[in-house]
Design an enzyme around this catalytic site. Structure first.
Site, PDB file in Angstrom:
ATOM      1  N   GLY A 182       0.689  -1.237   0.182  1.00  0.00           N
ATOM      2  CA  GLY A 182      -0.068  -0.115  -0.115  1.00  0.00           C
ATOM      3  C   GLY A 182       0.993   1.457  -0.045  1.00  0.00           C
ATOM      4  O   GLY A 182       1.707   1.435   0.904  1.00  0.00           O
ATOM      5  N   SER A 183       0.418   2.223  -0.927  1.00  0.00           N
ATOM      6  CA  SER A 183       1.288   3.263  -1.243  1.00  0.00           C
ATOM      7  C   SER A 183       0.926   4.382  -2.132  1.00  0.00           C
ATOM      8  O   SER A 183      -0.278   4.125  -2.637  1.00  0.00           O
ATOM      9  CB  SER A 183       2.991   2.897  -1.508  1.00  0.00           C
ATOM     10  OG  SER A 183       2.933   2.173  -2.790  1.00  0.00           O
ATOM     11  N   ARG A 184       1.598   5.039  -2.512  1.00  0.00           N
ATOM     12  CA  ARG A 184       1.376   6.004  -3.865  1.00  0.00           C
ATOM     13  C   ARG A 184       2.354   6.418  -4.688  1.00  0.00           C
ATOM     14  O   ARG A 184       3.756   6.297  -4.372  1.00  0.00           O
ATOM     15  CB  ARG A 184       0.604   7.164  -3.298  1.00  0.00           C
ATOM     16  CG  ARG A 184       1.555   8.200  -2.882  1.00  0.00           C
ATOM     17  CD  ARG A 184       0.696   9.414  -2.032  1.00  0.00           C
ATOM     18  NE  ARG A 184       0.377  10.668  -2.911  1.00  0.00           N
ATOM     19  CZ  ARG A 184      -0.684  11.319  -2.559  1.00  0.00           C
ATOM     20  NH1 ARG A 184      -1.259  11.306  -1.255  1.00  0.00           N
ATOM     21  NH2 ARG A 184      -0.745  12.438  -3.423  1.00  0.00           N
TER      22      ARG A 184
END
Length: 267
Positions: A182-184
């Site tokens: 999970g990240s961007r």
């Protein structure tokens, strides 16, 4: 198919997790029966999380590709914090069900890589771009355009992996990194780039074109000359006044010449 795909279907970063989960699932199945279910679920989750399918790469020279799968959370003008210039910012948020392998959005040469330690806030928040752990790749395209793409850690993500090195050449769609759980990814493009996505859009890594970036930068507008307005305002009036007086003198002199000539003719 993507000629830059370096390994089969499942990202190599996930092999230890998948192998460990599968081993525990088999052991607990043999010893404990249904108590092994959590280990099977974990193995299934790891398989889907670390999938890394090969995809066709759009070849349009002005296309900026999505580096990852996910959802668009930012499309706005903002300062590129690494180049200190105004830019078009596009951010893609990845949840745990998205492919987390990062690919290069364009062809070019890496001019710098900057890693910053930070927090692990929810990557969906705007402040994650400046407060979370992150790794920025600064790239210059063949035509001289400068873009920046940043891996940003998230609430659960605790490991940013970047395999690219300063001075290396990346080709569009080439795999350069991975973020676990999970990240961007933030992209900073020149302001003349034309976005093709909106907030809330779902995008597919490599396949989705996020923006069109002209190969040549727009010509700089000429700068107006700096003048002394007070002097400029005074000078024309003086010039006009001088011209008016000179014209009156000329007409007066001409009239006197005509009168003198008339008198001589009369005599």
């Amino acid at each position: 198919m993507n000629r830059f795909y370096p390994h089969p279907i499942i990202a190599r970063e996930g092999w230890p997790f998948i192998g460990g989960g599968l081993l525990l699932a088999l052991v607990f199945s043999a010893c404990c029966g249904w108590w092994s279910l959590p280990f099977w679920l974990f193995t299934a989750f790891a398989l889907q999380f670390f999938r890394d399918p090969a995809r066709d790469v759009p070849e349009q020279a002005d296309a900026i590709l999505s580096p990852v799968d996910g959802r668009i959370v930012v499309v706005e003008r903002a300062e590129d914090p690494y180049r200190k210039t105004e830019s078009l910012k596009i951010s893609v948020f990845m949840n745990v069900f998205n492919v987390h392998s990062q690919k290069s959005p364009a062809d070019g040469v890496i001019t710098a890589i900057e890693y910053n330690k930070g927090k692990f806030l929810n990557a969906d928040l705007d402040k994650a771009s400046t407060e979370n752990e992150r790794n920025a790749v600064l790239l210059t395209t063949a035509s001289g355009r400068e873009i920046t793409f940043v891996q940003v850690a998230g609430l659960v993500a605790r490991r940013i992996l970047c395999y690219a090195k300063n001075g290396e050449r990346l080709r569009r769609g080439e795999r350069y990194g991975f973020i676990r759980f999970g990240s961007r990814v933030d992209l900073y493009l020149p302001v003349d780039a034309q976005p093709l996505v909106s907030i809330g859009d779902k995008v597919t890594g490599v396949s989705t074109v996020l923006a069109r970036l002209p190969l040549e930068a727009p010509a700089a507008e000429p700068q107006p000359a700096v003048t002394n307005h007070a002097a400029a305002d005074d000078r024309p009036s003086e010039t006009v006044q001088t011209q008016d007086v000179s014209q009156a003198d000329i007409e007066s002199a001409a009239e006197k010449v005509r009168e003198s000539a008339s008198k001589e003719v009369g005599e």
